[in-house]
Enzyme design. Structure first.
Site, PDB file in Angstrom:
ATOM      1  N   ASP A 100      39.640  20.124  39.396  1.00 48.88           N
ATOM      2  CA  ASP A 100      38.494  21.023  39.333  1.00 48.88           C
ATOM      3  C   ASP A 100      37.232  20.162  39.215  1.00 48.88           C
ATOM      4  O   ASP A 100      36.984  19.534  38.179  1.00 48.88           O
ATOM      5  CB  ASP A 100      38.601  21.969  38.136  1.00 48.88           C
ATOM      6  CG  ASP A 100      39.684  23.031  38.314  1.00 48.88           C
ATOM      7  OD1 ASP A 100      40.649  22.780  39.072  1.00 48.88           O
ATOM      8  OD2 ASP A 100      39.573  24.104  37.678  1.00 48.88           O
ATOM      9  N   LYS A 163      35.025  27.841  42.469  1.00 49.71           N
ATOM     10  CA  LYS A 163      35.143  28.274  41.076  1.00 49.71           C
ATOM     11  C   LYS A 163      33.756  28.541  40.517  1.00 49.71           C
ATOM     12  O   LYS A 163      32.813  27.795  40.791  1.00 49.71           O
ATOM     13  CB  LYS A 163      35.857  27.179  40.284  1.00 49.71           C
ATOM     14  CG  LYS A 163      35.994  27.424  38.785  1.00 49.71           C
ATOM     15  CD  LYS A 163      36.771  26.274  38.137  1.00 49.71           C
ATOM     16  CE  LYS A 163      36.766  26.341  36.623  1.00 49.71           C
ATOM     17  NZ  LYS A 163      37.507  25.211  36.000  1.00 49.71           N
ATOM     18  N   LYS A 195      38.124  31.228  42.079  1.00 46.92           N
ATOM     19  CA  LYS A 195      38.494  31.162  40.668  1.00 46.92           C
ATOM     20  C   LYS A 195      37.316  31.599  39.805  1.00 46.92           C
ATOM     21  O   LYS A 195      36.226  31.036  39.894  1.00 46.92           O
ATOM     22  CB  LYS A 195      38.920  29.741  40.290  1.00 46.92           C
ATOM     23  CG  LYS A 195      39.294  29.581  38.805  1.00 46.92           C
ATOM     24  CD  LYS A 195      39.830  28.191  38.517  1.00 46.92           C
ATOM     25  CE  LYS A 195      40.065  27.962  37.028  1.00 46.92           C
ATOM     26  NZ  LYS A 195      40.602  26.606  36.738  1.00 46.92           N
TER      27      LYS A 195
END
Length: 255
Positions: A100, A163, A195
């Site tokens: 991430d 995300k 996400k």
């Protein structure tokens, strides 16, 4: 609501990203992933704790079920590409499955679109064969135009997921930002995941994002390969809805 809770649990990245996290904290996090109601998609931990998470999941026989995610360029998003690539390599060596990456959102806010593309491209190469989620930090970008621009840059540079947030700023995931990100994914024509992370604590809050996903991306997106939630406290609410708890496994002899 039980069906919704069961679905959200399967999409959850169970997260602990505190600077004070210890080996014991990560063991505890992984034990929480071993629930009677099902398993989250992944646990997400700081880079230096990836190996501990991998070992803890193996001791629970979850190494083939729950993935290990970690964060890089975290949380400020202002490190050099060389530094971030080194973090990725170390994380993969330790056993990370997913990366991430915090997008350099401040550079974009100052008008620099090239830095974000350069960084995500370098990280895409360094994480080849692994899932790369790009954290846009939408609460700091604020405007729909900047959020869309960041999303388009990340997609062009090879992101597997977009995300929303690090969970470390004042405003994290919002349905409004999520809608912009999902629309950008849809318009790209690519099978990129979404996400939502930061501030999602109840099944009802998660359901808002599921409904957006159904409306904008389609029901087929609501699976771990395409849709995730990043949260820690959300698990407790999900298990309460499911009438479940953590499996009573005594691991003391294994550590």
């Amino acid at each position: 609501m039980q069906d919704t809770a069961r679905l959200v649990l399967s999409l959850l990245d169970l997260t602990s990203l505190d600077d004070t996290d210890t080996d014991e904290d990560i063991q505890r996090l992984c034990r929480r992933a071993n629930t009677k109601g099902g398993h989250p998609a992944a646990v997400c931990v700081l880079t230096h704790l990836v190996a501990q998470a991998r070992t803890a999941l193996a001791n629970l026989d979850l190494q083939d079920t729950v993935r290990v995610a970690t964060v890089v360029n975290f949380p400020e998003g202002d490190q050099s590409a060389d530094e971030v690539v080194d973090q990725i390599r170390a994380a993969l060596t330790s056993g990370a499955d997913e990366i991430d990456l915090v997008f350099p959102y401040r550079a974009l806010m100052s008008g620099d679109e090239r830095l974000g593309y350069h960084l995500v491209s370098r990280c895409r190469q360094a994480s080849s064969g692994h899932v790369l989620k790009v954290i846009l930090e939408t609460g700091e970008l604020k405007s729909s135009e900047l959020i869309r621009t960041a999303a388009e840059i990340a997609l062009a540079a090879g992101a597997d997921f977009l995300k929303t947030s690090t969970g470390k700023v004042a405003v994290n995931a919002t349905p409004e930002a999520a809608a912009v990100m999902m629309e950008t994914i849809r318009d790209s024509g690519r099978p990129v995941g979404f996400k939502a992370a930061g501030g999602i604590r109840t099944t009802e809050q998660a359901a808002v994002y599921l409904d957006l996903g159904r409306e904008i991306l389609g029901e087929q997106w609501l699976r771990p390969e395409r849709f995730r939630f990043g949260a820690s406290g959300l698990l407790d609410d999900l298990l309460q809805r499911l009438g479940s708890g953590v499996r009573p496994v005594d691991l003391r002899s294994r550590y």
